[in-house]
Design an enzyme around this catalytic site. Sequence first.
Site, PDB file in Angstrom:
ATOM      1  N   ASN A   1     -10.169  -1.135  -2.227  1.00  0.00           N
ATOM      2  CA  ASN A   1      -8.761  -0.867  -1.918  1.00  0.00           C
ATOM      3  C   ASN A   1      -7.910  -1.449  -3.050  1.00  0.00           C
ATOM      4  OD1 ASN A   1      -6.102  -1.201  -0.948  1.00  0.00           O
ATOM      5  ND2 ASN A   1      -6.794  -1.347   1.170  1.00  0.00           N
TER       6      ASN A   1
ATOM      7  N   HIS B   1      -3.878   6.851   0.937  1.00  0.00           N
ATOM      8  CA  HIS B   1      -4.094   5.521   0.380  1.00  0.00           C
ATOM      9  C   HIS B   1      -5.513   5.111   0.761  1.00  0.00           C
ATOM     10  CE1 HIS B   1      -4.281   1.300  -0.108  1.00  0.00           C
ATOM     11  NE2 HIS B   1      -4.103   1.019   1.170  1.00  0.00           N
TER      12      HIS B   1
ATOM     13  N   CYS C   1       0.822  -1.222   0.000  1.00  0.00           N
ATOM     14  CA  CYS C   1       0.000   0.000   0.000  1.00  0.00           C
ATOM     15  C   CYS C   1       0.852   1.268   0.000  1.00  0.00           C
ATOM     16  CB  CYS C   1      -0.934   0.000   1.201  1.00  0.00           C
ATOM     17  SG  CYS C   1      -1.971  -1.456   1.247  1.00  0.00           S
TER      18      CYS C   1
END
Length: 336
Positions: A292, A262, A115
């Site tokens: 995500n 993020h 991430c």
Amino acid sequence: MYSSKISGVGHYVPERVVTNDDLSKIIDTNDAWITERTGIKERRFADLEAGETPSVMGTKAAELALKRANISKHDIDFIIFATLSPDYYFPGPGVMVQDQLGIGEIGALDVRNQCSGFVYGLSVADQFIKTGMYKNILLIGAELHSGGLDMTSRGRGVSVIFGDGAGAVVISRAENGEEGILSTHMHSEGKYAKELALLSPNTSHWVPEIMQKNDPEDLSYYPYMNGNFVFKHAVVRFSEVIEEALQTNNCSVSDIDLLIPHQANLRISQFIQKKMGMRDDQVFNNIMKYGNTTAASIPIAMSEAWEEGRLQPGKLICLAAFGSGFTWASALLRWH
Ligand code: ACO
């Protein structure tokens, strides 16, 4: 020393939309649970039969970023590709972008920081530009999660969160005293490596052994996430690393025009926003549409923010990420 700026942003997401209701037809979940816990309403899943791999999606995002930067692909000096879901175990997808774009034999670096991979890649690109080694660097974040998730009810705590897609930026040498990337900050804490991880195949549990055992209960080849643990660390580290970027540049939270975190989980972003006392218009969220997308989430969000006119000259933009490793990172930029 030179300074660097982002000269173009682009993104590509697969056409196939998978809603929470679609997921609830194959696993024991529902729209209310997913929406309440994550904010996600839908995500995109790549079409593997049509050849939609991370490098292919990344190349499409890159082509748009190059067009918007008004830079020929032949002027790119270096490629950086951040992903946790490469087309192949090796080689990494950076070299595939070099081939797919049809450009010269420039270097291609693969970044494995999940991430945080995009912000780590941005930091690497920034250093190469600052030293004068390169003038234009293509940085891509792309992921294809859908093929590797446990799409049974057993995997529902993880599988409903992730989606596929790609984002890209062109990072260029800033000219005439322009500002751009002001600072980048990176951290890691490897003792939590297994709290958010995909453990197999690995060098002590290789494919032949997995095939020989053929154990349907071996979950090590699916992503594992200790959700509550990740949440608690994420909200602390996100705020710390944003503060670090602000302090380095003598700025305060109120100076941030847009925080692009993020897109881990809407609840995480909302928690950070509240903790830091930020207004709704200071924080960009698009996880509702894409889930995500790990290393792709920040460049996809940047590209959409740019399309919405929210990245205007002079604006102070903060990027921040937290993820597997654990790793976390931030960057403060003055849009040009
Ligand atoms: N649908 C319906 N029910 C579910 C689902 C689902 N998809 N997943 C889990 N449940 C059930 C569980 O089985 C459990 O049921 P039980 O109480 O009968 O045992 C119940 O929901 C609660 O489960 P928890 O795992 O405790 O759920 P929690 O409230 O912690 O929410 C979540 C899980 C959303 C993952 C949460 O821990 C979280 O927000 N974690 C942050 C981590 C994160 O978002 N990471 C994103 C990816 S990593 C990154 O980008 C940094």
